[in-house]
Design an enzyme around this catalytic site. Structure first.
Site, PDB file in Angstrom:
ATOM      1  N   PRO A 114      23.161  -9.155 -12.221  1.00  0.00           N
ATOM      2  CA  PRO A 114      23.200 -10.535 -11.713  1.00  0.00           C
ATOM      3  C   PRO A 114      21.820 -11.187 -11.745  1.00  0.00           C
ATOM      4  O   PRO A 114      21.223 -11.498 -10.714  1.00  0.00           O
ATOM      5  CB  PRO A 114      23.720 -10.356 -10.288  1.00  0.00           C
ATOM      6  CG  PRO A 114      23.198  -9.016  -9.876  1.00  0.00           C
ATOM      7  CD  PRO A 114      23.227  -8.168 -11.124  1.00  0.00           C
ATOM      8  N   LYS A 115      21.324 -11.424 -12.951  1.00  0.00           N
ATOM      9  CA  LYS A 115      19.944 -11.879 -13.135  1.00  0.00           C
ATOM     10  C   LYS A 115      19.859 -13.396 -13.252  1.00  0.00           C
ATOM     11  O   LYS A 115      20.718 -14.033 -13.863  1.00  0.00           O
ATOM     12  CB  LYS A 115      19.333 -11.238 -14.387  1.00  0.00           C
ATOM     13  CG  LYS A 115      19.191  -9.729 -14.289  1.00  0.00           C
ATOM     14  CD  LYS A 115      18.431  -9.161 -15.472  1.00  0.00           C
ATOM     15  CE  LYS A 115      18.201  -7.667 -15.316  1.00  0.00           C
ATOM     16  NZ  LYS A 115      17.322  -7.118 -16.356  1.00  0.00           N
TER      17      LYS A 115
END
Length: 244
Positions: A114-115
Site C-alpha cells: 500500500p505505497k
C-alpha cells in the site's frame, strides 16, 4: 513490437518501463522499528476481515535502502498491525510512504504494497537514531531511539522481520467496479541480519488528513529495534478473494 514482447514487458511505457522485472536484492537495508500499543477499536476499523486483531499493537517502521537492484536508493516509512489469519500470526500492512517512484510503482503493480508518495528519512543525530516522515512540508511522524545502546539477539530480530505480511490488492475495472480485490500474503525468507540493537525509544504522530498515522495513537511504546540486513523480498500469493 511483437505481441509476445508486449506480454513480456514488466510495465509501461513499453520502451522504458517504470521499473525492471524483479526479484530485487536489498543490500544494507536498515530498519528503525518501534512497536507500540494503540486503541483497539481504532485498529479494528482499519484491519480488513478475515484478518483478526490479535493484540492492539502497531509497528511503525522506517527503512533506509541505499542499494536495491533495479530500484536504486530510497527510504520508506509505514505502519503494520499485529494480526492473525486462520490462526497464523503475522502483520497487516496499513500504509507505506516512499520517496522513489519505481519503488512505489513496482510495489503496487507486482505486489500489493500500500505505497504512496512521502518524505521519510532515517539518520543519526549525535547519539540518537531518528526516523521521520513528512507529507509535503508537514510532519507526520517523529521517532527517536538511543543509538546502539544494547545488542539485540539476531534471531529475535530475524523472527520479527520474517513474520508473514498480509496486504490488500485492489484494482478496478475501467468502469470503476472491482476487478481485483484480494488479500495476499508475503514473507521474507532470504535474509542476513548483519547487526541488531535496542534502546530507549519514543514516537510522536501528527494528525494529517492524507497520512492518518495518528488515527492509531501511541498509548505505550512496547519495544524498539535498529536492524541492518541484506535480503530479498518474497513473492506475494493470494489467500482470500473478496470477489469469489
Amino acid at each position: 513490437m511483437r505481441a509476445e514482447d508486449v506480454v513480456r514487458a514488466p510495465s509501461t511505457p513499453l520502451d522504458a518501463p517504470a521499473f525492471p522485472a524483479g526479484p530485487y536484492r536489498f543490500t544494507d537495508r536498515e530498519y528503525l522499528n518501534i512497536t507500540y500499543r494503540t486503541d483497539p477499536e481504532a485498529l479494528r476499523r482499519v484491519v480488513p476481515e478475515p484478518l483478526r486483531v490479535a493484540e492492539p499493537l502497531v509497528r511503525f517502521e522506517v527503512m533506509r535502502m541505499p542499494d536495491v537492484t533495479g530500484l536504486g536508493d530510497y527510504t520508506e516509512a509505514g505502519q503494520l498491525a499485529v494480526v492473525e489469519y486462520e490462526g497464523e500470526p503475522g502483520e497487516y500492512g496499513i500504509s507505506i510512504h516512499v520517496d522513489n517512484f519505481p519503488a512505489i510503482a513496482s510495489g503496487r503493480e507486482i505486489g500489493a504494497f500500500p505505497k504512496k508518495a512521502g518524505r521519510p528519512r532515517l539518520y543519526v543525530d549525535q547519539d540518537t537514531l531518528v526516523g521521520t516522515l513528512d507529507h509535503g512540508t508537514l510532519p507526520v511522524a517523529r521517532a527517536t531511539m538511543g543509538y546502539k545502546h544494547r545488542p539485540l539477539n539476531t534471531e529475535q530480530a530475524r523472527e520479527e522481520l520474517t513474520r508473514p505480511t498480509f496486504m490488500l490488492k485492489k484494482l478496478p475495472h475501467y468502469d470503476g467496479s472491482p476487478r481485483i480485490c484480494e488479500l495476499v500474503r508475503t514473507q521474507i525468507a532470504d535474509i542476513v541480519v548483519k547487526g541488531a540493537w535496542s534502546g530507549p525509544a519514543r514516537l510522536q504522530l501528527f494528525a494529517h488528513a492524507l497520512a492518518p498515522l495518528a488515527d492509531l495513537p501511541v498509548l505505550e511504546v512496547v519495544s524498539a529495534a535498529h536492524v541492518l540486513t541484506d535480503l530479498t523480498l518474497g513473492r506475494a500469493r493470494v489467500v482470500h478473494d473478496y470477489l469469489a
